[in-house]
Scaffold this active site. Structure first.
Site, PDB file in Angstrom:
ATOM      1  N   GLU A 262      15.481  39.676  52.847  1.00 54.96           N
ATOM      2  CA  GLU A 262      15.446  41.100  52.475  1.00 54.96           C
ATOM      3  C   GLU A 262      14.047  41.475  52.032  1.00 54.96           C
ATOM      4  O   GLU A 262      13.409  40.752  51.268  1.00 54.96           O
ATOM      5  CB  GLU A 262      16.371  41.405  51.288  1.00 54.96           C
ATOM      6  CG  GLU A 262      17.816  41.589  51.563  1.00 54.96           C
ATOM      7  CD  GLU A 262      18.573  41.977  50.277  1.00 54.96           C
ATOM      8  OE1 GLU A 262      17.981  42.658  49.409  1.00 54.96           O
ATOM      9  OE2 GLU A 262      19.737  41.585  50.158  1.00 54.96           O
ATOM     10  N   GLU A 316      22.983  53.499  51.918  1.00 59.02           N
ATOM     11  CA  GLU A 316      24.348  53.157  51.475  1.00 59.02           C
ATOM     12  C   GLU A 316      24.711  54.063  50.309  1.00 59.02           C
ATOM     13  O   GLU A 316      24.291  53.856  49.172  1.00 59.02           O
ATOM     14  CB  GLU A 316      24.408  51.683  51.061  1.00 59.02           C
ATOM     15  CG  GLU A 316      24.146  50.729  52.205  1.00 59.02           C
ATOM     16  CD  GLU A 316      24.099  49.283  51.753  1.00 59.02           C
ATOM     17  OE1 GLU A 316      25.178  48.650  51.637  1.00 59.02           O
ATOM     18  OE2 GLU A 316      22.983  48.800  51.481  1.00 59.02           O
ATOM     19  N   LYS A 319      26.309  52.703  46.768  1.00 60.84           N
ATOM     20  CA  LYS A 319      25.705  51.648  45.947  1.00 60.84           C
ATOM     21  C   LYS A 319      25.471  52.157  44.528  1.00 60.84           C
ATOM     22  O   LYS A 319      25.018  53.286  44.338  1.00 60.84           O
ATOM     23  CB  LYS A 319      24.374  51.180  46.549  1.00 60.84           C
ATOM     24  CG  LYS A 319      24.530  50.320  47.782  1.00 60.84           C
ATOM     25  CD  LYS A 319      23.272  49.549  48.107  1.00 60.84           C
ATOM     26  CE  LYS A 319      23.102  48.363  47.187  1.00 60.84           C
ATOM     27  NZ  LYS A 319      21.978  47.484  47.582  1.00 60.84           N
ATOM     28  N   GLU A 325      18.386  52.835  45.111  1.00 56.14           N
ATOM     29  CA  GLU A 325      19.294  51.843  45.695  1.00 56.14           C
ATOM     30  C   GLU A 325      20.062  52.405  46.894  1.00 56.14           C
ATOM     31  O   GLU A 325      20.509  51.658  47.761  1.00 56.14           O
ATOM     32  CB  GLU A 325      20.293  51.360  44.634  1.00 56.14           C
ATOM     33  CG  GLU A 325      19.700  50.415  43.615  1.00 56.14           C
ATOM     34  CD  GLU A 325      19.321  49.069  44.224  1.00 56.14           C
ATOM     35  OE1 GLU A 325      20.116  48.540  45.021  1.00 56.14           O
ATOM     36  OE2 GLU A 325      18.227  48.571  43.925  1.00 56.14           O
TER      37      GLU A 325
END
Length: 456
Positions: A262, A316, A319, A325
Site C-alpha cells: 500500500e 471508500e 471508512k 481516509e
C-alpha cells in the site's frame, strides 16, 4: 530484408518485455456501499496499464470477473481467520479449496496475504499465531500443487521499524525479533516477499514543511544525504523502502524481496488535515508511477523497481476516521478518473492513422519547460541537481557539451528542467519544480544546443 525482420523481431521482444514488466498495482478496498459491479471494475482495469490488483479478502465475484484478463491478483485471509488457520491444518486446506482452487489458473492469483498489519495491532494475541497460520496455508498450497505458483506473506505497517532515518540505519522493533526471524525464514524458504505499507503522506503530516512536501511528492528538492553511507535521497518513498531493506539486511535476510502493499495520497480531507488535495495526490501517484517505470530503483537497490500497489482503486465512503481516509481513490465509483496519472492504455498508444470522423482540434499547448523569471540561483541549482539525479542525460550542460555555454546556472537549469519534463510524461506536474517553472511555446534551442520538445 533479414536485418529488417530481425529489427522488427527485437522490437516486438522489447515491447513484450516492457509490457510484462508491470510493477504497478492497485488496492481494491470495499468499505463502501456504492461500488460498481465486479464486471465493470474488471473492464475498467483492462482499459489501464495496471497489471496487478490486491484484494483485502477473497471476493469470488471479483476473482471470477478478472478471469483470463492477465491481471495478477493478491487475495487476503482476514485477521479473524488467523486463529483457525494456525490451529488446524485442515482449516487451511479448506480455505485454499474454497478461495483458490476453483479459480486458478483462469484467475491469476499470485499471492495470499495473511492478515493486515498484525505485528503492530493492539491485539497482541494474534502475533504468535501469525507464522503458524502462514505455514499451514503454504503447506495447503503445496498439497494442491500450487506451492511454486502462489506465495504466502503478511502485510506490515512501517511501525514494525523502530528506526528508519537515515535509511541505512533501518532496524525492526527488537520486541518483534523472534517472530520476525521465524516469519522471514518462512518467506525466504518459499521465495515469498516481505510486504510493507510506506506512506510519505503520513511522513509529511508529521513534518509539514514545504521542503518535506517536495521530498514526499518526488518534486525537485535539495535531497537528504544518508549520514551512514553518504547516499543522496531525493524522495521519501525510496528512503522508506531502503530503511526496510536495511532492517532486513541487519537480520541477515537482505535477499528477501520487498513488495509495497500500500501507498497513496488522498485527494481531499478535513479542514484540519495537512496535505490532502487533488494536486498533491496527482503529483505523488503520477510521479511514483513514473519513478517505478524508469527502473532507476533506490540508492540501496538500484536498477530495479519494487512491485508497488497504490491505494486505492476507488474512494471508500464508509471508512471511519478523518475525511482523507475516504478519498484515496484513483477512480470515482462512476468509473471516471479522480485525476489522470497516466494509467490509461489509450494515453500511451500511438494514435491510429485510419480515417475517422472529424473532431474539434485540441488547443496547441506549450511544449517546453523553463524556469520562471526571478528564481534564485540556489533554487535553480537544486532543480539541476534533482533533474540530473533522475537518470536523464545532463552531459550537454557539462564542460564541452553543446549546451554548456553560456555557463550560467539559469541556462543549465532551463536545459535540465525541460529534459526532465519531456522524459517523465510531459504532465503539468512534471514542470512544477516547487512552483519555479513554467511552460512556454517559444523554443529555447540555440546554435547547436537543441531542446527536446514542441507542441503536444
Amino acid at each position: 530484408m533479414a536485418s529488417i525482420l530481425l529489427s522488427l523481431s527485437l522490437l516486438a521482444i522489447a515491447l513484450s518485455l516492457a509490457d510484462s514488466q508491470s510493477f504497478v498495482g492497485v488496492n481494491y478496498g470495499q468499505v463502501a456501499d456504492n461500488l460498481p459491479p465486479p464486471e465493470a471494475t474488471a473492464k475498467l482495469l483492462k482499459s489501464t496499464t495496471v497489471g496487478k490488483l490486491r484484494l483485502y479478502g477473497a471476493d469470488p465475484a471479483i476473482i471470477k470477473a478478472l478471469a483470463n484478463s492477465g491481471i495478477e491478483i493478491v487475495i487476503g485471509a482476514a485477521n479473524g481467520d488467523i486463529p483457525s488457520l494456525a490451529a488446524d491444518p485442515n482449516a487451511a486446506t479448506q480455505w485454499v479449496n474454497a478461495n483458490v482452487v476453483p479459480y486458478y489458473p483462469g484467475s491469476k492469483i499470485t499471492l495470499i496475504t495473511v492478515g493486515n498489519e498484525i505485528l503492530t495491532l493492539a491485539d497482541e494475541g494474534l502475533v504468535p499465531q501469525l507464522v503458524p497460520a502462514m505455514r499451514n496455508l503454504q503447506n495447503a498450497l503445496n498439497a494442491a500443487s500450487l506451492g511454486g505458483k502462489i506465495r504466502v506473506s503478511t502485510v506490515h505497517s512501517m511501525a514494525v521499524l523502530t528506526q528508519s532515518d537515515p535509511p541505512s540505519s533501518g532496524l525492526f522493533n527488537p520486541a518483534l525479533q523472534d517472530t520476525l526471524k521465524q516469519l522471514l525464514t518462512l518467506l525466504k524458504d518459499n521465495k515469498a516477499p516481505f510486504t510493507i505499507n510506506p506512506y510519505p503522506f503520513f511522513a509529511y503530516q508529521s513534518d509539514p514543511r514545504p521542503e518535506t512536501l517536495a521530498f514526499c511528492l518526488f518534486q525537485p528538492n535539495s535531497g537528504r544525504v544518508d549520514s551512514g553511507n553518504g547516499k543522496l535521497y531525493t524522495n521519501m518513498f525510496d528512503a522508506q523502502v531502503d530503511a526496510v531493506h536495511s532492517a532486513l539486511s541487519a537480520m541477515g535476510f537482505q535477499d528477501v524481496e520487498i513488495v509495497v502493499a500500500e501507498t497513496g495520497w488522498p485527494s481531499r480531507g478535513d479542514s484540519n488535515e495537512v496535505g490532502p488535495s487533488v494536486e498533491n495526490a496527482k503529483a505523488y501517484n503520477g510521479n511514483l508511477i513514473t519513478h517505478l517505470r524508469s527502473l532507476v530503483g533506490s540508492p540501496l537497490m538500484p536498477g530495479k523497481s519494487v512491485e508497488t500497489y497504490i491505494f486505492a482503486l476507488y474512494d471508500e465512503n464508509l471508512k471511519p476516521g478523518p475525511g482523507s481516509e475516504r478519498a484515496f481513490g484513483l477512480f470515482k465509483t462512476d468509473l471516471s478518473m479522480s485525476y489522470d496519472v497516466g494509467l490509461a492504455k489509450s494515453s500511451q498508444q500511438t494514435p491510429s492513422t485510419s480515417p475517422t470522423a472529424p473532431v474539434t482540434p485540441a488547443p496547441n499547448t506549450a511544449g517546453w519547460c523553463v524556469p520562471k523569471a526571478g528564481v534564485s540561483d540556489n533554487q535553480l541549482q537544486s532543480n539541476i541537481d534533482y533533474a540530473c539525479s533522475q537518470g536523464i542525460d545532463c552531459r550537454p550542460i557539462q564542460p564541452g557539451g553543446a549546451c554548456f555555454e553560456p555557463n550560467t546556472v539559469a541556462s543549465h537549469a532551463a536545459f535540465a528542467m525541460n529534459l526532465y519534463y519531456q522524459t517523465f510524461g510531459r504532465n503539468q506536474w512534471n514542470c512544477d519544480f516547487s512552483q519555479t517553472a513554467t511552460l512556454t511555446s517559444q523554443n529555447p534551442s540555440y546554435n547547436a544546443c537543441v531542446y527536446t520538445g514542441g507542441s503536444t
